[in-house]
Scaffold this motif. Structure first.
Motif, PDB file in Angstrom:
ATOM      1  N   LYS A  33     -34.408 103.275 121.830  1.00 23.05           N
ATOM      2  CA  LYS A  33     -35.429 102.962 123.729  1.00 23.05           C
ATOM      3  C   LYS A  33     -34.593 103.655 123.969  1.00 23.05           C
ATOM      4  CE  LYS A  33     -37.751  98.735 122.654  1.00 23.05           C
ATOM      5  NZ  LYS A  33     -38.842  98.489 122.992  1.00 23.05           N
ATOM      6  N   GLY A  86     -26.298  93.017 119.236  1.00 22.79           N
ATOM      7  CA  GLY A  86     -27.110  92.128 119.286  1.00 22.79           C
ATOM      8  C   GLY A  86     -28.337  90.994 120.231  1.00 22.79           C
ATOM      9  N   CYS A  93     -31.022  93.312 120.533  1.00 26.60           N
ATOM     10  CA  CYS A  93     -31.887  94.325 120.794  1.00 26.60           C
ATOM     11  C   CYS A  93     -32.943  94.211 120.572  1.00 26.60           C
ATOM     12  CB  CYS A  93     -31.581  94.745 118.991  1.00 26.60           C
ATOM     13  SG  CYS A  93     -30.114  94.370 117.816  1.00 26.60           S
ATOM     14  N   GLU A  94     -33.864  93.058 120.686  1.00 24.35           N
ATOM     15  CA  GLU A  94     -34.892  92.429 121.519  1.00 24.35           C
ATOM     16  C   GLU A  94     -35.245  92.800 122.980  1.00 24.35           C
ATOM     17  OE1 GLU A  94     -32.240  90.606 121.546  1.00 24.35           O
ATOM     18  OE2 GLU A  94     -32.924  88.536 121.940  1.00 24.35           O
ATOM     19  N   GLY A  99     -30.076  95.705 114.560  1.00 30.88           N
ATOM     20  CA  GLY A  99     -30.757  94.502 114.591  1.00 30.88           C
ATOM     21  C   GLY A  99     -30.948  93.130 114.024  1.00 30.88           C
ATOM     22  N   THR A 100     -30.065  92.611 113.580  1.00 28.61           N
ATOM     23  CA  THR A 100     -29.791  91.506 114.126  1.00 28.61           C
ATOM     24  C   THR A 100     -29.146  90.119 115.060  1.00 28.61           C
ATOM     25  OG1 THR A 100     -28.957  91.768 111.868  1.00 28.61           O
ATOM     26  CG2 THR A 100     -29.016  89.399 112.397  1.00 28.61           C
ATOM     27  N   PHE A 101     -29.727  89.269 115.422  1.00 34.30           N
ATOM     28  CA  PHE A 101     -29.033  88.641 116.685  1.00 34.30           C
ATOM     29  C   PHE A 101     -29.639  87.442 116.871  1.00 34.30           C
ATOM     30  CE2 PHE A 101     -33.552  89.558 118.541  1.00 34.30           C
ATOM     31  CZ  PHE A 101     -34.076  90.741 118.187  1.00 34.30           C
ATOM     32  N   VAL A 130     -37.369  90.158 115.065  1.00 34.36           N
ATOM     33  CA  VAL A 130     -37.923  91.353 115.850  1.00 34.36           C
ATOM     34  C   VAL A 130     -37.344  92.508 116.805  1.00 34.36           C
ATOM     35  CG1 VAL A 130     -40.412  92.550 115.580  1.00 34.36           C
ATOM     36  CG2 VAL A 130     -39.839  90.055 115.009  1.00 34.36           C
ATOM     37  N   SER A 131     -37.867  93.427 116.925  1.00 31.65           N
ATOM     38  CA  SER A 131     -37.272  94.580 117.558  1.00 31.65           C
ATOM     39  C   SER A 131     -38.198  95.728 117.373  1.00 31.65           C
ATOM     40  CB  SER A 131     -35.220  95.029 117.754  1.00 31.65           C
ATOM     41  OG  SER A 131     -35.363  95.767 116.184  1.00 31.65           O
ATOM     42  N   GLY A 132     -38.031  96.304 118.998  1.00 29.03           N
ATOM     43  CA  GLY A 132     -38.952  97.634 118.995  1.00 29.03           C
ATOM     44  C   GLY A 132     -40.376  97.822 119.587  1.00 29.03           C
ATOM     45  N   ASN A 133     -41.064  98.401 120.010  1.00 29.39           N
ATOM     46  CA  ASN A 133     -42.285  98.303 121.211  1.00 29.39           C
ATOM     47  C   ASN A 133     -43.210  97.585 120.058  1.00 29.39           C
ATOM     48  OD1 ASN A 133     -41.194  99.849 122.472  1.00 29.39           O
ATOM     49  ND2 ASN A 133     -41.693 101.651 121.328  1.00 29.39           N
ATOM     50  N   PRO A 165     -40.671  91.021 121.162  1.00 26.65           N
ATOM     51  CA  PRO A 165     -39.886  90.989 120.583  1.00 26.65           C
ATOM     52  C   PRO A 165     -39.056  89.506 120.439  1.00 26.65           C
ATOM     53  CG  PRO A 165     -39.693  92.088 122.525  1.00 26.65           C
ATOM     54  CD  PRO A 165     -40.482  92.110 122.747  1.00 26.65           C
ATOM     55  N   GLY A 166     -38.543  89.783 119.580  1.00 21.21           N
ATOM     56  CA  GLY A 166     -37.232  88.251 119.722  1.00 21.21           C
ATOM     57  C   GLY A 166     -36.858  88.035 118.510  1.00 21.21           C
ATOM     58  N   MET A 184     -37.198  96.040 112.408  1.00 22.72           N
ATOM     59  CA  MET A 184     -37.170  96.867 113.999  1.00 22.72           C
ATOM     60  C   MET A 184     -38.416  97.845 113.202  1.00 22.72           C
ATOM     61  SD  MET A 184     -32.958  98.257 113.792  1.00 22.72           S
ATOM     62  CE  MET A 184     -31.881  98.276 112.268  1.00 22.72           C
ATOM     63  N   VAL A 185     -39.325  97.912 114.527  1.00 17.33           N
ATOM     64  CA  VAL A 185     -40.962  97.561 114.266  1.00 17.33           C
ATOM     65  C   VAL A 185     -39.991  99.612 114.722  1.00 17.33           C
ATOM     66  CG1 VAL A 185     -42.842  97.540 115.063  1.00 17.33           C
ATOM     67  CG2 VAL A 185     -41.834  95.949 114.573  1.00 17.33           C
ATOM     68  N   LEU A 186     -41.397 100.482 113.583  1.00 22.81           N
ATOM     69  CA  LEU A 186     -41.324 101.498 114.145  1.00 22.81           C
ATOM     70  C   LEU A 186     -42.355 101.870 114.621  1.00 22.81           C
ATOM     71  CD1 LEU A 186     -39.304 103.085 110.888  1.00 22.81           C
ATOM     72  CD2 LEU A 186     -38.252 102.167 112.832  1.00 22.81           C
TER      73      LEU A 186
END
Ligand SMILES: Cc1cc2nc3c(=O)[nH]c(=O)nc-3n(C[C@H](O)[C@H](O)[C@H](O)COP(=O)(O)O)c2cc1C
Ligand code: SF4
Ligand code: FES
Lengths: 164, 406
Positions: A90, A127, A129-130, B92-94, B247-250, B254-255, B322-324
């Motif tokens: 991003k 942490g 990342c969303e 990528g972990t939350f 889930v992250s990325g475009n 995401p969440g 992590m979505v590409l």
């Protein structure tokens, strides 16, 4: 004189912890947070060595291992910008350049802005990342960053001198 | 499938106020602890075994088995420890942050039951230093539990006592590795110990130590309350229960989502997360974090479960997705991941210290990447490194070469 005063302050903080080695990271966090320049001075390290009854070398080894600790003075606000994969995708590296230019930080300024307010560091995944890209200013997270949002945050910090 | 009906880790977390434990108790919180304290500890371990619960920290090791190993190692010992791994450093972990901020009591309840089951009287929650809110929330919850006799001496007027304390990390991915975490807990630099012995035999201060991830502990109350059969009815044949997917990325939304294991990537992205953002096209994902594997579009209908992903050479890891998309600079991303490993290598052993550096340096020159050479280096590292960090770069590199090297 000054040194005695510092020593007193250091031990006042250390006395809140049990003198057991497992308390050492908490103690180092407290010492660093209490320092207006957010670092662990050599005096503080000596006090820690004495309090926990370990060698100065061991203290130094611990302080330099963990990335949240610093042995060098920093600005009042430490900006930790995430450079891990999601924030990278991003565009966090663009924001880093933007921040550095904006605050005119270079190696020669020891990474502290001229007004003494800001230091920029990069960090691995925070942490959040969303809501990438994300950064931390002292203990507060800011996310979904854009240049405009960074302008706002910096402006607020400069003018209100937020206590963070 | 109804995607909203699956709450174990996040059970009722949106329905109660963290400052008011009465609300948590009203939503059947601590019922499981009450029940557990009336059970035989061995029966609890059996029940966790039968539930099929596997560790949510990344490796997926059966939780009940770990409990019984820990117990067995303490034939004649005077102390067992329970440690909760809340270092959550895998990029990528939350999810653990979500649990700790929204449902801290369930972590305490799960840990206390586990402590009772293995016979531990002292526990630590190791939270990464950057998680200020999680630290505050867990600290508050622990204080409230002490006030309500849910922690401390003679819990709920019974004979079991358990003390719980928070430990704060200071910025090190490697400290999430269980034995390194234990070194750090002892107040040392985060250098890994050589395995075996595993923590179950010799952990904190060389005592048998049960160490589990936040999410793992958060499943224990449900299993005790509802029984292992009910738990085992959720998920797939070898992956039981729900999982928090990060889930992250475009994608549109995401969440963190709690869903049964075995959901497909297609369902996760297109139904749960609302699909891709306008103008972005799904290209693949990096599953499990930096120490995870790349997957491409052929994975859309593969169930997200330990065994199904393993069959295809992939891993679920921590549950990071992590979505590409069509705008992702894939080689740049690979280089970014290798920079991460270089930064986090502790430098104790040569194959990893040198290996992570040369891999990153090589990958920086994006137009000239020799993936086969990188594979060779990463394989050498995997064979000769001392701890799992040095054995990890092979995962993203190998899967990258399989799906994206064109
Ligand atoms: C480099 C490295 C980092 C790790 N980081 C974490 C972490 O942040 N959180 C976690 O729960 N497990 C992490 N693990 C896995 C732990 O070593 C361990 O398997 C886990 O805490 C066991 O808990 P579980 O059985 O409940 O999954 C990491 C492993 C490695 C090799
Ligand atoms: S493999 Fe890497 S992280 Fe692990 S001990 Fe060796 S140098 Fe340290
Ligand atoms: S990658 Fe930046 S917050 Fe996770």
């Amino acid at each position: 004189m000054q040194n005695n005063k510092n020593d007193e302050n250091n031990f006042e903080i250390l006395n809140q912890f049990r003198p057991e080695r497992t308390e050492i990271l908490k103690a180092l966090h407290s010492l660093q947070n209490a320092n207006p320049q957010h670092y662990i001075s050599s005096d503080a390290m000596k006090a820690v060595a004495k309090y926990f009854n370990i060698t100065l070398g061991q203290v130094y080894g611990i302080v330099t291992y963990y990335s949240m600790f610093s042995t060098k003075p920093r600005g009042k606000y430490i900006i930790r910008l995430c450079k891990s994969p999601v924030c990278y995708m991003k565009g966090s590296f663009n924001l880093k350049n933007y921040l550095e230019e904006h605050l005119q930080l270079t190696a020669s300024t020891e990474n502290i802005s001229a007004d003494g307010l800001f230091t920029i560091e990069t960090t691995e995944c925070l942490g959040h990342c969303e809501q990438a890209p994300a950064m931390m200013v002292n203990n507060t997270i800011y996310s979904n960053l854009t240049r405009e949002k960074i302008d706002e945050i910096l402006h607020a910090l400069k003018t209100n001198n937020y206590e963070l | 499938m109804n995607y909203n009906n699956w709450q174990i880790s996040l059970k009722d977390s949106d329905r109660y106020d963290l400052n008011n434990i009465e609300n948590y108790i009203k939503t059947s919180g601590f019922e499981a602890l009450k029940k557990a304290l009336s059970m035989n500890p061995d029966a609890i371990v059996e029940s966790i075994k039968k539930s099929g619960l596997r560790g949510r920290g990344g490796a997926g090791f059966p939780t009940g088995m770990k409990q019984s190993f820990t117990k067995r190692s303490c034939d004649n010992c005077n102390q067992i420890y329970v440690v909760c791994n809340a270092d959550e450093g895998e990029p990528g972990t939350f999810k653990d942050r979500y649990i700790m901020e929204k449902n801290p009591y369930i972590v305490i309840e799960g840990m206390t039951i586990a402590a009772y089951a293995v016979g531990a009287t002292k526990g630590f929650i190791y939270i990464r230093g950057e998680y200020e809110k999680s630290i505050q929330s867990m600290q508050h919850a622990i204080m409230v539990c002490y006030q309500h006799n849910l922690l401390g001496q003679n819990i709920l007027q019974g004979s079991f006592s358990f003390d719980l304390e928070i430990y704060i990390g200071a910025g090190s991915y490697l400290c999430g590795e269980e034995l390194t975490l234990i070194e750090s807990l002892e107040g040392k630099r985060g250098y890994p110990r050589i395995k075996p012995p595993f923590p179950a035999e010799k952990g904190l201060w060389n005592k048998p130590t049960l160490i589990n991830n936040v999410e793992t502990f958060s499943h224990i109350p449900f299993i005790i309350t509802n029984g292992s059969e009910v738990y085992a009815s959720i998920g797939t044949s070898e992956s039981k229960g729900t999982k928090l997917f990060c889930v992250s990325g475009n994608v549109k939304q995401p969440g963190v989502y709690e869903l049964p294991l075995g959901i497909t990537l297609r369902e996760l992205i297109y139904e749960v997360c609302g699909g891709m953002e306008a103008n972005y096209e799904f290209k693949g994902a990096l599953i499990g974090g930096a120490a995870g594997t790349f997957v491409d579009v052929t994975f859309l209908d593969v169930p997200l479960a330990y065994e199904t992903l393993k069959e295809k050479g992939a891993t679920l890891g921590s549950g990071a997705v992590m979505v590409l998309d069509n705008t992702t600079n894939l080689k740049g991303l690979l280089s970014n991941i290798l920079e991460f490993f270089k930064h986090e290598s502790c430098g104790k052993c040569v194959p990893c210290r040198i290996g992570t550096t040369i891999l990153y340096e090589h990958s920086k020159n994006i137009s000239n990447v020799d993936i086969n050479w990188m594979l060779q280096q990463a394989e050498y590292m995997a064979k000769n490194s001392l701890c799992p960090l040095g054995q990890s770069p092979i995962l993203p590199i190998k899967s990258f070469s399989k799906y994206f090297n064109n």
